[in-house]
Motif scaffolding. Sequence first.
Motif, PDB file in Angstrom:
ATOM      1  N   ALA A 269       0.812  -1.221   0.000  1.00  0.00           N
ATOM      2  CA  ALA A 269       0.000   0.000   0.000  1.00  0.00           C
ATOM      3  C   ALA A 269       0.844   1.269   0.000  1.00  0.00           C
ATOM      4  O   ALA A 269       0.377   2.330  -0.429  1.00  0.00           O
ATOM      5  CB  ALA A 269      -0.932  -0.004   1.215  1.00  0.00           C
ATOM      6  N   ASN A 270       2.079   1.182   0.456  1.00  0.00           N
ATOM      7  CA  ASN A 270       2.947   2.359   0.537  1.00  0.00           C
ATOM      8  C   ASN A 270       3.969   2.444  -0.592  1.00  0.00           C
ATOM      9  O   ASN A 270       4.809   3.351  -0.595  1.00  0.00           O
ATOM     10  CB  ASN A 270       3.681   2.382   1.883  1.00  0.00           C
ATOM     11  CG  ASN A 270       2.734   2.570   3.052  1.00  0.00           C
ATOM     12  OD1 ASN A 270       1.596   2.993   2.889  1.00  0.00           O
ATOM     13  ND2 ASN A 270       3.199   2.241   4.246  1.00  0.00           N
ATOM     14  N   PHE A 271       3.911   1.519  -1.521  1.00  0.00           N
ATOM     15  CA  PHE A 271       4.863   1.546  -2.634  1.00  0.00           C
ATOM     16  C   PHE A 271       4.573   2.766  -3.511  1.00  0.00           C
ATOM     17  O   PHE A 271       3.411   3.044  -3.840  1.00  0.00           O
ATOM     18  CB  PHE A 271       4.748   0.265  -3.456  1.00  0.00           C
ATOM     19  CG  PHE A 271       5.820   0.108  -4.493  1.00  0.00           C
ATOM     20  CD1 PHE A 271       7.060  -0.410  -4.152  1.00  0.00           C
ATOM     21  CD2 PHE A 271       5.606   0.487  -5.812  1.00  0.00           C
ATOM     22  CE1 PHE A 271       8.061  -0.554  -5.102  1.00  0.00           C
ATOM     23  CE2 PHE A 271       6.594   0.347  -6.768  1.00  0.00           C
ATOM     24  CZ  PHE A 271       7.823  -0.174  -6.406  1.00  0.00           C
ATOM     25  N   PRO A 272       5.607   3.525  -3.915  1.00  0.00           N
ATOM     26  CA  PRO A 272       5.385   4.783  -4.647  1.00  0.00           C
ATOM     27  C   PRO A 272       5.039   4.594  -6.121  1.00  0.00           C
ATOM     28  O   PRO A 272       5.756   5.055  -7.021  1.00  0.00           O
ATOM     29  CB  PRO A 272       6.718   5.514  -4.464  1.00  0.00           C
ATOM     30  CG  PRO A 272       7.736   4.431  -4.334  1.00  0.00           C
ATOM     31  CD  PRO A 272       7.042   3.329  -3.579  1.00  0.00           C
ATOM     32  N   GLU A 273       3.910   3.939  -6.374  1.00  0.00           N
ATOM     33  CA  GLU A 273       3.509   3.658  -7.755  1.00  0.00           C
ATOM     34  C   GLU A 273       3.365   4.924  -8.583  1.00  0.00           C
ATOM     35  O   GLU A 273       3.728   4.963  -9.758  1.00  0.00           O
ATOM     36  CB  GLU A 273       2.180   2.892  -7.773  1.00  0.00           C
ATOM     37  CG  GLU A 273       2.289   1.446  -7.367  1.00  0.00           C
ATOM     38  CD  GLU A 273       1.012   0.675  -7.671  1.00  0.00           C
ATOM     39  OE1 GLU A 273       0.450   0.860  -8.770  1.00  0.00           O
ATOM     40  OE2 GLU A 273       0.578  -0.098  -6.804  1.00  0.00           O
TER      41      GLU A 273
END
Length: 269
Positions: free
Chosen positions: A44-48
């Motif tokens: 959820a915190n991955f900087p997509e």
Amino acid sequence: MTDRLTIATWNINSVRLRMPIVERLLRDHGPDVLCLQETKCPDANFPEGAFRKLGYEHVAINGQKGYHGVAVVSRRPLAEVERRGFCDKGDARHIAVSVPFGGTSLRLHNFYVPAGGDEPDREINEKFGHKLDFMGEMRSWLAGEEARRPAVVVGDLNVAPFEHDVWSHKALLKVVSHTPVETELFEEIRRAGNWIDAMREVVPPTDKLYTWWSYRAKDWDAADKGRRLDHVWLSQPLAGTLRSVAVLREARGWEKPSDHVPVMTVLEG
């Protein structure tokens, strides 16, 4: 008409912390696919969003809060995403995707093998035992169907297998990552599936070749006490496609660097 595919692999040691140098790599070198290890954040915190802005609209993640974590970002569509567990630990250390290449597709495996702690004795160091068990499971799996189709294995495999993959063979024989039990098992894995060591196809085994330099060195460049811990393997169906492999040593000197540097592989088929 041939298809040219560039794959980069990089242990980034926290993707959110080092996003500026990841962006630099993507802007300056523009690989088609980037495989990251040790992303150190939950999915959820991955900087997509940051990747999408740079044209990497296809993202596959296997994340974990604070530890481990692997990801693949790509300009090309990604299919058949698989996240394999090892040693019943629940660690996020593998992700596989299918990437279009040469009118068909290849299977791309991104691994982060356990480092193994400091003491190379499984009787007193559970982490070392875990590393050997993890590698044992890799050997069983990568010897089968995975090796018979067009496939690439990349990642921080945390073993420097050959004499010139470390700054001093003699000094590191009892240091985790270059002990005989690790290097022999590592080569068993590769030979079991007849995988091609792409980096050593390009750089002769007699030449020094490193992808990692410790943070502990005051001047990593001058000391040059490196190890080749990051690897690229090709399955036999891709044997004729390798065009180049480049280790971006200069990235070790970028601002707030990882202790690993990117490895760029070009395939053409």
